[in-house]
Scaffold this motif. Structure first.
Motif, PDB file in Angstrom:
ATOM      1  N   GLY A   1      36.827 150.593 110.686  1.00  0.00           N
ATOM      2  CA  GLY A   1      36.028 151.812 110.720  1.00  0.00           C
ATOM      3  C   GLY A   1      35.708 152.197 112.144  1.00  0.00           C
ATOM      4  N   GLU A   2      34.987 153.305 112.278  1.00  0.00           N
ATOM      5  CA  GLU A   2      34.737 153.815 113.623  1.00  0.00           C
ATOM      6  C   GLU A   2      33.821 152.893 114.431  1.00  0.00           C
ATOM      7  N   ASN A   3      32.983 152.097 113.746  1.00  0.00           N
ATOM      8  CA  ASN A   3      32.059 151.231 114.478  1.00  0.00           C
ATOM      9  C   ASN A   3      32.433 149.754 114.447  1.00  0.00           C
ATOM     10  N   GLY A   4      33.543 149.431 113.818  1.00  0.00           N
ATOM     11  CA  GLY A   4      33.917 148.020 113.773  1.00  0.00           C
ATOM     12  C   GLY A   4      34.901 147.740 112.668  1.00  0.00           C
ATOM     13  N   TRP A   5      35.098 146.465 112.414  1.00  0.00           N
ATOM     14  CA  TRP A   5      36.074 146.074 111.411  1.00  0.00           C
ATOM     15  C   TRP A   5      35.576 144.833 110.700  1.00  0.00           C
TER      16      TRP A   5
END
Lengths: 329, 324
Positions: free
Chosen positions: A248-252
């Motif tokens: 995702g845009e903020n992490g995985w």
């Protein structure tokens, strides 16, 4: 009054585990089992200590519920036989091998007021619940990518007979992860499927698909892939995996469904990863028994089974045509 | 003593300069379109700064092109036509006709052109390929590889026109290695996700069919907002399976204060950049056949370009035979 449960078909490899889990449930009695193959029925009777009966005799024995563990193409016949004579049916995956069969099963259960639940035990892995929670809280921001595997060893036996399975590795392994994705994002469906399917690629002469790579577009915009291959050789220490990585845009986040394991190396033969942690089969059976007792709606519906099957069938269609298959506009 | 000229003074120019010094090779000249970067690298390498490509070519025996992708063609042609062997960073070029020009120039002038597909020189990948090549897993059936990390620093990587994005710049590593293990690719289907922002992300998932019948799953991402990068590869065949999980397999590591983690990787003998340049040097001076040819670089480029087309159109793309 104990809950009276019957087992319809014992062909599936999960039968032993489900029977054991049913026996562990308090106030549940496994009344009997049925299999159209009398030899297999007799063997199961000896192995599980549960009487093998003709289908009608079993269904007339005052059952509350049945568990269908027959071969895939047998599911419809057995669900149609049981619907209206029991309150609830737990059906092994995939629900059936054609959408028409699956729809007929949903219809007969609807008509007779019989509750139909699917066997998707992976939903009950603690890591998956944690993942669902993490997504609900939006920790990773918008998710864009999902990479999944549900690979295993070639199961052999009837699993390679298209008359009984409706397909090989893709039929066997597509539905678990598709169900997970639909469950993680309620309301989201697989919108488009492209697949490369391999026949006898890893097992020369097998005569059925033993490798599959699905590329999916979900209705929420997530792009995903799923590896369904029977690509683990017999010497591999793990029979099957379920892995899922979301970016995702903020992490995985990466989930290894059977990641809780220890290595057991016997004096001879191959080493094995032995799992510990939650028994997802037991959690599934417990959830089913609770549904039958309380009369609530099933947590995993026949419709969930049908939608997962739809993706497996679309994968075969894509492999035949060489084109992406649109399921949702 | 062999004199090397490095073209491009970004991250890879510096990486190569350090390895050339370790190999005892004289980095004689540096050229970059950015004079400030050229000066910095020249000082680090003990080299002269050149005003132009022609100037650099005149001063060296070997040209090492580490510049942005769109500059490769003209720089390589200049060097090759002057009879200077070239090592060129991947991707070979931004477009197929450019790559073809480079390969043809090398063939016409009988001058070596090596493409720096460095993944072939990572020791775990080299070992995995050797096992596949010697038949340890039988005939390959299902290939999988992943290469996912954060966004690269320099601006031109995020400019599609310049770099081709993650599919051309990063996924090409995976296509090259997949092709080395499983042979030519017949068709490719790619779904791509891109999201702008800080940090933004770009991630691609490819499903391929090889001419030999095997299928492959290839993943590349500039998409990890945090955490370690992912490198993974496995090949399952009708005779077994071999897999590499991650590259952080050190035989020695430690932790010490005040750094949170201090690791001791097995370098330099296993350093893939060093291995790669040593190999090309060996090819040049001893006539050893290169592990990766200019035509390999062209083939990897053509798979990546097909992958870009698939991602853009949403349809599978069947690869055309490459022109001679």
């Amino acid at each position: 009054m104990p809950l009276r449960v019957g087992v319809l078909g014992v062909a599936h490899v999960h039968t032993a585990s489900y029977v054991e889990c049913l026996k562990q449930e308090p106030e549940v009695e496994v009344v009997g089992l049925y299999d159209y193959d009398a030899t297999r029925g007799a063997e199961a009777e000896a192995k599980f200590g549960i009487v093998s009966l003709p289908l009608d005799a079993l269904l007339d024995a005052g059952l509350d519920a049945v568990v269908v563990c027959a071969e895939n193409t047998q599911h419809r016949r057995l669900v149609e036989a049981a619907a209206g004579r029991v309150r609830a049916i737990l059906c092994e995956k995939p629900i059936a091998t054609t959408l028409a069969d699956a729809q007929a099963m949903l219809d007969v259960c609807q008509r007779t007021g019989t509750r139909l639940q699917m066997c998707f035990p992976v939903r009950f892995a603690t890591a998956m619940a944690a993942l669902k929670d993490l997504l609900a809280k939006g920790r990773l921001g918008t998710i864009h990518v999902a990479r999944a595997t549900n690979r295993g060893q070639m199961p052999g036996g009837w699993f390679t007979d298209p008359e009984l399975t409706g397909g090989g590795a893709v039929m066997d392994h597509t539905v678990h992860v598709v169900d997970l994705l639909r469950w993680l994002w309620p309301g989201v469906e697989v919108a488009e499927v492209y697949a490369e399917v391999g026949h006898s690629l890893l097992h020369p002469g097998l005569g059925i698909d033993d490798a599959g790579l699905l590329s999916l577009r979900l209705s929420n915009g997530v792009v995903a892939t799923l590896d369904t291959s029977w690509s683990r050789p017999p010497s591999y220490p793990l029979g099957a995996d379920v892995t899922l990585e979301l970016t995702g845009e903020n992490g995985w986040v990466e989930v290894d469904g059977f990641g809780q394991r220890l290595l057991y190396a016997p004096r001879q033969g191959k080493s094995e990863w032995v799992g510990y942690g939650i028994n997802t089969d037991a959690a599934l059976i417990h959830d089913f028994v609770d549904m039958v007792r309380t009369g609530r709606e099933p947590s995993i519906t026949g419709q969930d089974g049908l939608k997962a099957l739809e993706v497996a069938l679309a994968a075969y269609e894509s492999a035949r045509s060489g084109e992406p298959v649109l399921l949702l506009r | 003593m062999l004199r090397v000229g490095i073209v491009g003074a970004g991250g890879m120019g510096g990486t190569h300069a350090d390895r050339w010094r370790q190999l005892g090779v004289n980095v004689a000249a540096v050229y970059s379109r950015s004079p400030a970067s050229a000066k910095r690298l020249a000082e680090r390498a003990g080299a002269a700064v050149c005003e132009s490509m022609a100037d650099l070519v005149a001063q060296v025996d070997l040209v090492d092109i580490c510049s942005p992708t769109t500059a490769h063609r003209d720089q390589a042609l200049l060097a090759l036509r002057a009879g200077r062997p070239v090592i060129c960073e991947k991707p070979l070029a931004r477009h197929l006709d450019e790559g073809l020009d480079m390969v043809r120039a090398a063939e016409e002038t009988a001058t070596p052109l090596y493409v720096a597909h460095v993944v072939r020189f990572f020791p775990e990948y080299t070992r995995l390929h050797a096992l596949v090549a010697e038949g340890a897993i039988g005939r390959p059936g299902v290939y999988r590889s992943s290469r996912v990390g954060g966004m690269p620093g320099q601006g031109w990587f995020t400019d599609d026109e310049a770099s081709g994005g993650v599919i051309l710049d990063l996924m090409i590593h995976e296509f090259d290695f997949a092709r080395w293990c499983c042979g030519e690719v017949e068709r490719v289907f790619v779904r791509q996700a891109r999201w702008p922002g800080t940090p933004g992300g770009e991630h691609a998932l490819a499903v391929v069919r090889f001419v030999g019948g095997a299928i492959g799953h290839i993943e590349a991402g500039w998409s990890r907002a945090a955490g370690p990068r992912l490198t993974q590869v496995e090949v399952a065949g009708d005779g077994g399976l071999v897999e590499v999980r991650g590259t952080a397999a050190y035989t020695l590591q430690g932790y010490a204060r005040p750094d949170k983690a201090l690791w001791f990787p097995d370098q330099p003998p296993d350093d893939p950049y060093l291995m790669q340049l040593r190999h090309f040097l060996d090819c040049l001076t001893n006539g050893t056949p290169p592990l990766v040819t200019a035509r390999d670089g062209l083939a990897a480029l053509s798979i990546s370009l097909a992958a870009l087309e698939s991602a853009a159109t949403g349809w599978p793309v069947t690869l055309e035979p490459l022109p001679q």
